[in-house]
Design a protein around this motif. Structure first.
Motif, PDB file in Angstrom:
ATOM      1  N   TYR A  39     -46.825 -31.914 -39.129  1.00  0.00           N
ATOM      2  CA  TYR A  39     -47.402 -31.141 -37.733  1.00  0.00           C
ATOM      3  C   TYR A  39     -48.024 -29.780 -38.221  1.00  0.00           C
ATOM      4  O   TYR A  39     -47.860 -28.628 -39.083  1.00  0.00           O
ATOM      5  N   GLU A  43     -48.678 -28.938 -31.775  1.00  0.00           N
ATOM      6  CA  GLU A  43     -48.040 -29.785 -31.928  1.00  0.00           C
ATOM      7  C   GLU A  43     -46.595 -30.363 -32.366  1.00  0.00           C
ATOM      8  O   GLU A  43     -46.096 -29.837 -31.674  1.00  0.00           O
ATOM      9  N   ASN A  44     -46.554 -31.772 -30.737  1.00  0.00           N
ATOM     10  CA  ASN A  44     -44.538 -31.995 -31.002  1.00  0.00           C
ATOM     11  C   ASN A  44     -44.600 -32.509 -32.151  1.00  0.00           C
ATOM     12  O   ASN A  44     -44.976 -33.484 -32.254  1.00  0.00           O
ATOM     13  N   TRP A  46     -41.710 -33.765 -31.127  1.00  0.00           N
ATOM     14  CA  TRP A  46     -40.816 -35.225 -30.118  1.00  0.00           C
ATOM     15  C   TRP A  46     -42.093 -34.465 -28.407  1.00  0.00           C
ATOM     16  O   TRP A  46     -41.785 -32.877 -28.360  1.00  0.00           O
ATOM     17  N   GLU A  47     -41.631 -35.224 -27.685  1.00  0.00           N
ATOM     18  CA  GLU A  47     -42.011 -35.451 -26.375  1.00  0.00           C
ATOM     19  C   GLU A  47     -40.629 -35.417 -25.017  1.00  0.00           C
ATOM     20  O   GLU A  47     -40.314 -36.350 -25.135  1.00  0.00           O
ATOM     21  N   ASP A  65     -37.615 -25.876 -29.528  1.00  0.00           N
ATOM     22  CA  ASP A  65     -37.430 -26.270 -28.797  1.00  0.00           C
ATOM     23  C   ASP A  65     -36.739 -26.025 -27.512  1.00  0.00           C
ATOM     24  O   ASP A  65     -36.548 -24.643 -27.160  1.00  0.00           O
ATOM     25  N   ASP A 101     -38.220 -31.034 -25.622  1.00  0.00           N
ATOM     26  CA  ASP A 101     -39.329 -31.561 -26.463  1.00  0.00           C
ATOM     27  C   ASP A 101     -39.615 -30.041 -27.370  1.00  0.00           C
ATOM     28  O   ASP A 101     -38.246 -29.459 -27.748  1.00  0.00           O
ATOM     29  N   SER A 102     -39.842 -30.125 -28.688  1.00  0.00           N
ATOM     30  CA  SER A 102     -39.992 -29.694 -29.235  1.00  0.00           C
ATOM     31  C   SER A 102     -41.679 -29.346 -29.758  1.00  0.00           C
ATOM     32  O   SER A 102     -42.148 -30.614 -30.427  1.00  0.00           O
ATOM     33  N   ILE A 103     -42.373 -28.145 -29.586  1.00  0.00           N
ATOM     34  CA  ILE A 103     -43.354 -27.330 -30.565  1.00  0.00           C
ATOM     35  C   ILE A 103     -43.784 -27.062 -31.309  1.00  0.00           C
ATOM     36  O   ILE A 103     -42.996 -25.891 -31.722  1.00  0.00           O
TER      37      ILE A 103
END
Lengths: 194, 200
Positions: A39, A43-44, A46-47, A65, A101-103
């Motif tokens: 990544y 970018e994530n 997950w969202e 997150d 989410d985790s960015i």
């Protein structure tokens, strides 16, 4: 998956369980992870709303997150950092789309295992189930501390504490997300951040 | 002690809700009430290590419990358990209890306890393995929900809470309540007034 990834996951699992040598279950769990996935900043992993959820292991890279609150706002919830296992817990517990989410804020390498595979693994390995209780007792302690800091710690001291823990936080998260993390109003947060 | 029939369905429902939806059918042919025991406690403090509910799912059938900690030399309540809540003793076990967490029972409490180990668990291994995993994950996720609640609008949260649990006003000191909500005594006074006005 390259051997290196399996070995790192296995090593991390052993450390979390406080064991010096691998067991059948730490070895099989590490081997069940897919990856590596790469990544880039912004970018994530997950969202929010994602239906196909995974348990992630972050080998390298940093990020944040965030969790969706009942009022529709997102709250900064923690930092994604090397060596961490991370997922949308609500979805792991009861299914349904992700509420977090985790960015990513730096180039990241991660591995993943799907929730159904992970859950199946847990049903089959009594030793790991017993260890999971110990791991979660640690998480209870950490969250207890977070809740009490949120409620009772002097906010100026807490901000200094958080900046040390999450360097560059103000560059990657909005003031509202950070204010929710502190359980203060946006104006109070603005004053603290000055 | 047997569980009154009126409470069996509540307790069974609570236990089913802990399971992942795909696993709930595992409960369909099993009478859990046969394995559940009831324990009663009087009003007062339960210090760390006093009771052992390790590897158990416990439902508070009646009572009102405050979870007290010592943080920066001050005693404070982080959350309460009410009738129907699922409770785990992970937070008061001696391991990882640097914050001296203890339960304060403001009313006599009745616990329905389902042990997740033993002959019954071996007999229904699949169900109890799932319950063991879910209860372990749930114990830490519950704290996440207290964190999430505290991040919501404070005034609405306080007023709603006071309206829902108005009996707390007769059981808990105003000081402890203001510490629990993280608000001043004068704000608490205002919110109590609003909550009680709406209640009428």
């Amino acid at each position: 998956m390259p051997i290196k990834g399996v070995a790192i996951i296995e090593e991390r699992l052993n450390a979390m369980l406080g064991i010096s040598e691998s067991t059948d279950f730490t070895c099989s769990l590490a081997e069940a992870f897919d990856g590596p996935f790469y990544y880039l900043p912004g970018e994530n992993i997950w969202e929010v709303g994602e239906k196909q959820c995974y348990l992630w292991f972050v080998q390298s890279g940093f990020g944040f997150d965030r969790i969706l609150l009942e009022n529709g706002h997102k709250m900064l919830n923690g930092m994604t950092e090397p060596g961490i296992f991370i997922c949308d817990e609500k979805s792991l517990l009861w299914g349904g789309p992700a509420v977090s989410d985790s960015i990513i804020s730096s180039p990241t390498t991660a591995y993943r295992i799907s929730f159904p595979t992970f859950r199946e693994f847990l049903s089959q390995h009594k030793g790991f189930r017993e260890s999971l209780i110990q791991i979660n007792a640690y998480f209870v302690h950490m969250r207890k501390l977070r809740l009490l800091k949120m409620k009772h710690m002097n906010k100026e001291d807490y901000w200094i504490d958080v900046k040390e823990r999450f360097p560059g936080i103000e560059l990657y998260c909005t003031q509202t997300e950070i204010a929710n993390y502190f359980a203060v109003s946006k104006s109070t947060m603005h004053r603290l951040m000055k | 002690m047997t569980i009154p029939s009126s409470e069996i369905s509540i307790v069974t429902k609570k236990i089913a809700e802990i399971l992942h939806p795909v696993d709930r059918e595992l409960m369909s042919n099993i009478r859990l009430d046969e394995f559940i025991r009831i324990v009663k406690f009087d009003v007062g403090l339960i210090p760390p290590g006093e009771i052992n509910l390790k590897n158990c799912i416990t439902i508070l059938v009646s009572g009102f419990i405050g979870v007290k900690h010592v943080f920066e030399d001050n005693s404070c309540i982080s959350h309460f358990y009410h009738e129907g809540d699922v409770i785990y003793d992970t937070e008061i076990q001696l391991d990882f209890n640097e914050l001296e967490t203890k339960w304060h029972l403001y009313e006599p409490a009745v616990f329905c306890i389902l042990p997740l180990e033993g002959q019954h668990a071996d007999k229904h291994a699949s169900l109890f393995a799932k319950l063991m995993v879910q209860s372990s994950l749930h114990s830490s996720y519950q704290y996440q929900s207290y964190i999430n609640e505290f991040a919501l609008d404070r005034k609405s949260f306080c007023v709603e809470w006071l309206r829902k649990y108005s009996k707390a006003l007769g059981l808990i000191s105003r000081k402890d309540l203001s510490i629990f909500f993280g608000i001043s005594m004068s704000s608490l006074k205002t919110y109590i007034k609003i909550a009680l006005q709406h209640a009428n």
